[in-house]
Design an enzyme around this catalytic site. Structure first.
Site, PDB file in Angstrom:
ATOM      1  N   ASP A  99      -0.762  -5.659   9.406  1.00 50.55           N
ATOM      2  CA  ASP A  99      -1.725  -4.603   9.052  1.00 50.55           C
ATOM      3  C   ASP A  99      -3.031  -5.305   8.668  1.00 50.55           C
ATOM      4  OD1 ASP A  99      -3.128  -2.449   8.192  1.00 50.55           O
ATOM      5  OD2 ASP A  99      -1.765  -1.895   6.574  1.00 50.55           O
TER       6      ASP A  99
ATOM      7  N   TRP B 236       0.859  -1.189   0.000  1.00 48.01           N
ATOM      8  CA  TRP B 236       0.000   0.000   0.000  1.00 48.01           C
ATOM      9  C   TRP B 236       0.897   1.241   0.000  1.00 48.01           C
ATOM     10  CZ3 TRP B 236      -2.021   2.560   4.955  1.00 48.01           C
ATOM     11  CH2 TRP B 236      -3.028   3.486   4.672  1.00 48.01           C
TER      12      TRP B 236
ATOM     13  N   LYS C 205     -13.364  -0.292   6.646  1.00 48.95           N
ATOM     14  CA  LYS C 205     -13.999  -1.045   5.551  1.00 48.95           C
ATOM     15  C   LYS C 205     -15.073  -1.986   6.084  1.00 48.95           C
ATOM     16  CE  LYS C 205     -10.212   0.566   3.722  1.00 48.95           C
ATOM     17  NZ  LYS C 205      -9.708   1.210   2.543  1.00 48.95           N
TER      18      LYS C 205
HETATM   19  C1  LIG Z   1      -3.435  -1.987   3.620  1.00 45.52           C
HETATM   20  C2  LIG Z   1      -4.127  -0.873   4.324  1.00 45.52           C
HETATM   21  N1  LIG Z   1      -3.771  -0.574   5.560  1.00 45.52           N
HETATM   22  C3  LIG Z   1      -4.355   0.404   6.251  1.00 45.52           C
HETATM   23  C4  LIG Z   1      -5.366   1.159   5.695  1.00 45.52           C
HETATM   24  C5  LIG Z   1      -5.908   2.282   6.530  1.00 45.52           C
HETATM   25  O1  LIG Z   1      -7.233   2.394   6.676  1.00 45.52           O
HETATM   26  P1  LIG Z   1      -7.899   3.573   7.511  1.00 45.52           P
HETATM   27  O2  LIG Z   1      -6.853   4.488   8.007  1.00 45.52           O
HETATM   28  O3  LIG Z   1      -8.824   4.241   6.567  1.00 45.52           O
HETATM   29  O4  LIG Z   1      -8.608   2.894   8.634  1.00 45.52           O
HETATM   30  C6  LIG Z   1      -5.776   0.893   4.392  1.00 45.52           C
HETATM   31  C7  LIG Z   1      -6.814   1.718   3.748  1.00 45.52           C
HETATM   32  O5  LIG Z   1      -6.941   1.839   2.575  1.00 45.52           O
HETATM   33  C8  LIG Z   1      -5.144  -0.160   3.686  1.00 45.52           C
HETATM   34  O6  LIG Z   1      -5.497  -0.473   2.451  1.00 45.52           O
END
Ligand SMILES: Cc1ncc(COP(=O)(O)O)c(C=O)c1O
Length: 397
Positions: free
Chosen positions: A211, A130, A246
């Site tokens: 993660d 990511w 999500k």
């Molecule tokens: C791999 C991964 N880690 C962490 C996140 C973080 O999500 P959030 O900060 O929106 O809870 C995302 C969001 O797209 C993600 O794809």
């Protein structure tokens, strides 16, 4: 002063969404940012969330500060959701935990913690990963390296390359893994491969950081924790960043958690104090509303059942659209075998489209995909999938 400041480049993913919003072509389709949409293209408010918010409004609690590490009931519920209620690490009080502003907030706190208590550690990121991962660890001053993950030729996990790289990592380094639904490839280890990864990490003496942003989006809420539960062995140490953006569709409420699993209860207490220290000088204490919603749902049998059903609906729709896209590509006569997309898991599909092809899709057809070729399958609907397949056919043909 500020007239000397050069503009920063737009975020590669959120920048695309801004360009999408500004695009005036009515046929535009956004398959870039990782947000779930239903078959009408809307990001839903889950019914379990609506009911939990109603209860919270009626209970009309205080708006005073939460503790630095957030709601203790909530972090306990998160640990049970991730590990299972009867897990030895919970019974042994080996977990230091904090409620964080989303998964990103949890990752940043983890990065600050690593920088503070493991100053010599390098963090190893999968290649690819990511795009916000490197930003977060760079901002916290944690050195980074990458390990092989994806075998593009075979559309599979490069397990041999990955295990060899883990074997060569210096003891005391940190290994960042995606708990499930690897972003961007959609390719996850099998349970047997998770065991191999756990063995290799333990032998090398590296600290896994999982993660965990998509629990429930691959095979099921419990099924998707298979990797985490494999790594969380008796006495093992681990960092886990959970996100509920999500799977509760609570994106803008910023609700997540960081767990640091320590070898003993005493070590967990010390780590908790360090966690609190890095949070205090960052955002001081977390926002309450999202965590109160998640806590209410996880602790009420009827709401929890409702939630599990709603997660299953999202998961099934995404998997249905994977098949629909592969079928539509075949129907449009697009050359090549795209059946690998049905094996990928979670919201994303690594399509194999090149930067040029992605660019043409945007310029000529108003279809927005991330430059790596990552498609947000959850942005496909029965009414846009054929057009997407036809346009892909035009740029690859
Ligand atoms: C791999 C991964 N880690 C962490 C996140 C973080 O999500 P959030 O900060 O929106 O809870 C995302 C969001 O797209 C993600 O794809």
């Amino acid at each position: 002063m500020f007239d000397q400041v050069a503009a920063a480049p737009p975020d590669p993913i959120l920048g695309l969404t801004a360009a999408f919003r500004a695009d005036e072509r009515p046929e535009k389709i956004n398959l870039s940012v990782g947000v779930y949409q239903d078959e009408t293209g809307k990001t839903p408010l889950l019914e379990c969330v609506r009911q939990a918010e109603q209860r919270l409004a009626e209970a009309a609690g205080t708006k005073s500060y939460l503790p630095i590490s957030g709601l203790a009931d909530y972090t306990a519920a998160v640990a049970e959701l991730a590990l299972g209620g009867d897990h030895e690490a919970i019974a042994g009080k080996r977990i230091a935990a904090a409620q964080t502003p989303g998964g990103t907030g949890g990752l940043r706190v983890a990065a600050d913690l690593i920088h503070a208590v493991l100053p010599d550690a390098t963090i190893w990121l999968s290649e690819p990963t990511w795009p916000n991962h490197p930003n977060i660890f760079a901002a916290a001053g944690v050195p980074m390296k990458t390990y092989p993950y994806f075998d593009a030729a075979g559309d599979r996990l490069d397990i041999e390359g990955m295990l060899a790289a883990i074997g060569d990592m210096p003891s005391g380094d940190v290994l960042l893994l995606h708990g499930c639904c690897h972003n961007p490839t959609g390719v996850d280890p099998t349970p047997k491969q998770w065991r191999q990864i756990g063995d290799a990490a333990a032998a090398a003496g590296v600290l896994p950081l999982l993660d965990f942003a998509y629990q429930g989006f691959a095979d099921g809420i419990t099924e998707d924790a298979v990797g985490l539960r494999e790594l969380c062995r008796p006495g093992a140490e681990l960092l886990v960043c959970s996100s509920f953006s999500k799977n509760f569709s609570l994106y803008r409420e910023r609700v997540g958690a960081l767990m640091a699993i320590a070898p003993t209860a005493e070590a967990a207490c010390a780590v908790q104090s360090q966690l609190n220290k890095v949070i205090r000088c960052n955002y001081s204490n977390p926002p309450a509303h999202g965590a109160e919603i998640v806590n209410t749902i996880l602790r009420d049998a009827a709401l929890r059942q409702q939630w599990e059903g709603e997660v299953a609906t999202m998961r099934d729709r995404i998997n249905g659209m994977r098949h629909a896209l592969v079928d539509a590509l075949a129907a449009a006569g697009v050359p090549g075998d795209y059946s690998f997309m049905t094996q990928q898991r979670g919201m994303f599909s690594f399509s194999g489209l090149t930067k040029d092809q992605v660019n043409r899709l945007k310029e000529e057809f108003a279809i927005y995909i991330v430059g790596s070729g990552r498609i947000n399958v959850a942005g496909l609907t029965p009414s846009n999938v054929e057009r997407v397949a036809e346009c892909i056919g035009k740029v690859v043909g």
